[in-house]
Scaffold this motif. Sequence first.
Motif, PDB file in Angstrom:
ATOM      1  N   LEU A 131       0.846  -1.210   0.000  1.00 26.26           N
ATOM      2  CA  LEU A 131       0.000   0.000   0.000  1.00 26.26           C
ATOM      3  C   LEU A 131       0.873   1.249   0.000  1.00 26.26           C
ATOM      4  N   PRO A 132       0.464   2.280  -0.747  1.00 26.74           N
ATOM      5  CA  PRO A 132       1.281   3.503  -0.757  1.00 26.74           C
ATOM      6  C   PRO A 132       1.384   4.152   0.633  1.00 26.74           C
ATOM      7  N   ASN A 133       0.347   3.958   1.457  1.00 25.56           N
ATOM      8  CA  ASN A 133       0.418   4.552   2.804  1.00 25.56           C
ATOM      9  C   ASN A 133       0.730   3.493   3.879  1.00 25.56           C
ATOM     10  N   HIS A 134       1.429   2.427   3.476  1.00 25.74           N
ATOM     11  CA  HIS A 134       1.757   1.364   4.432  1.00 25.74           C
ATOM     12  C   HIS A 134       2.476   1.893   5.669  1.00 25.74           C
ATOM     13  N   ALA A 135       3.510   2.703   5.444  1.00 28.53           N
ATOM     14  CA  ALA A 135       4.307   3.174   6.583  1.00 28.53           C
ATOM     15  C   ALA A 135       3.457   3.984   7.557  1.00 28.53           C
ATOM     16  N   LEU A 183       0.184   3.768   8.129  1.00 28.77           N
ATOM     17  CA  LEU A 183      -0.704   2.882   8.890  1.00 28.77           C
ATOM     18  C   LEU A 183       0.094   2.023   9.871  1.00 28.77           C
ATOM     19  N   ASN A 184       1.184   1.488   9.338  1.00 32.73           N
ATOM     20  CA  ASN A 184       1.988   0.550  10.106  1.00 32.73           C
ATOM     21  C   ASN A 184       2.629   1.191  11.337  1.00 32.73           C
ATOM     22  N   SER A 185       2.964   2.479  11.222  1.00 31.80           N
ATOM     23  CA  SER A 185       3.724   3.119  12.299  1.00 31.80           C
ATOM     24  C   SER A 185       2.838   3.699  13.402  1.00 31.80           C
ATOM     25  N   LEU A 186       1.512   3.634  13.215  1.00 29.51           N
ATOM     26  CA  LEU A 186       0.615   4.285  14.183  1.00 29.51           C
ATOM     27  C   LEU A 186       0.928   3.920  15.638  1.00 29.51           C
ATOM     28  N   ALA A 187       0.996   2.629  15.916  1.00 29.03           N
ATOM     29  CA  ALA A 187       1.218   2.202  17.303  1.00 29.03           C
ATOM     30  C   ALA A 187       2.619   2.593  17.785  1.00 29.03           C
ATOM     31  N   PHE A 188       3.594   2.592  16.857  1.00 26.35           N
ATOM     32  CA  PHE A 188       4.972   2.883  17.246  1.00 26.35           C
ATOM     33  C   PHE A 188       5.212   4.381  17.456  1.00 26.35           C
ATOM     34  N   MET A 189       4.575   5.196  16.592  1.00 25.18           N
ATOM     35  CA  MET A 189       4.780   6.645  16.699  1.00 25.18           C
ATOM     36  C   MET A 189       4.099   7.221  17.937  1.00 25.18           C
ATOM     37  N   HIS A 190       3.199   6.458  18.529  1.00 21.92           N
ATOM     38  CA  HIS A 190       2.440   6.961  19.677  1.00 21.92           C
ATOM     39  C   HIS A 190       3.344   7.246  20.873  1.00 21.92           C
ATOM     40  N   GLY A 202       9.148   1.131   8.008  1.00 23.90           N
ATOM     41  CA  GLY A 202       7.800   1.599   8.332  1.00 23.90           C
ATOM     42  C   GLY A 202       7.516   1.731   9.817  1.00 23.90           C
ATOM     43  N   LEU A 203       8.575   1.905  10.618  1.00 22.91           N
ATOM     44  CA  LEU A 203       8.350   2.116  12.054  1.00 22.91           C
ATOM     45  C   LEU A 203       8.228   3.599  12.381  1.00 22.91           C
ATOM     46  N   MET A 204       8.768   4.431  11.480  1.00 22.74           N
ATOM     47  CA  MET A 204       8.852   5.848  11.775  1.00 22.74           C
ATOM     48  C   MET A 204       8.422   6.666  10.563  1.00 22.74           C
ATOM     49  N   VAL A 205       7.552   7.645  10.813  1.00 22.61           N
ATOM     50  CA  VAL A 205       7.150   8.553   9.730  1.00 22.61           C
ATOM     51  C   VAL A 205       7.131   9.977  10.286  1.00 22.61           C
TER      52      VAL A 205
END
Length: 358
Positions: A302-306, A308-315, A339-342
């Motif tokens: 997905l183009p917005n994978h990072a 979506l994927n980083s939501l829990a980590f960026m919190h 995709g852990l950080m955006v």
Amino acid sequence: MKKLMDDHRKMFGEFEVIDFVDESEIQGLRSQIDVDAPLEVHWSWEYGSEVEELRRLYEKGKVNQWNAELDLDWEMPVSKDEFVLNPQASMLAQACALLGKDEATQKAAAFDELAYTLSQLLHGEQAALQICGQLTNVCEKMDEKWYASSQVIDEARHVEAISKFLQRKMGTIYPVGATLKVLLDELLAAETMKKKTLGMQTLFEGTAVGIMDLMRSESRNDFFTDMIRRIEQDESRHAAFGVLMMRRVVKEAEKEEMEELEDWAFSILEALNANQQLDMLRLLGPKYDIDPENITRMFVALPNHAELNSLAFMHTVIPNLQRLGLITERTESDWRRVGLMVDQRGGQRPSSVEFHLA
Ligand SMILES: [Fe+2]
Ligand SMILES: [Fe+2]
């Protein structure tokens, strides 16, 4: 940099996943219930407070105790026929919708997935319980011992609450996923106080706060919301303990040690993230005619994978590692690549432990 579970890696497009497919190997990992965990036990003769901020956190923890049996209203209903979380929070429900399955099937799939996710949190809680017991021993200062021991009872309560929820309200406890088992064993067996604190208190507690916050914001069920809210409040205290401990560690650490801690933090979270729910999809997907590989390949492309994927980590966990100086220019592109950080949109920073400490 050393990669964990190197022999289970494969490329899905441009994303490197960790995938366990051999059922006997998975069973073997689960049946390893003994872990060699070296412990250095320290006395302390200093009974006055040496670390004022930890004493305050300990006091806060005492005031915020709750009873999983009495303070939750176990009479409140949780039904298989309703979405407990919004359907968009469930990968299986979305996959079922894509396949044209009816709403009843989507609800059943979402319920199964939630039971799986909560089961993994439960096994993580058990690891936290055991590591906190270790920390009570390996910490050198009395304030650290007091706080760590107060967290032991918090973690016991979380194991109690989530296991009762799964048994009474969902009817199933799923076994630990292979990737998670390897990682929890790595944390349990970590050799130093620094790594135990970084691994459990900073990385796993921080990630747990992020996951719980997402779950709570997607919840449609009052009982579930109340249970997660209470657990999350405890977890943010635990993540705060991680930051307060690690702040003192990084202050004293030489460059070489900082780099070692930074690399280790990356290797743990990278591996946790590299499974991309494949362990869950391999177990539950076939029940709903879902091909685990197809769904995962689609998701990571997905183009917005990072994002979506980083939501829990960026919190919580990523901002905390940045503050501690454990994500530097040397590794930042790696964190972004997997995709852990955006970047945060609109300059909005995620809430974090600093916030919970206020
Ligand atoms: Fe916990
Ligand atoms: Fe915790």
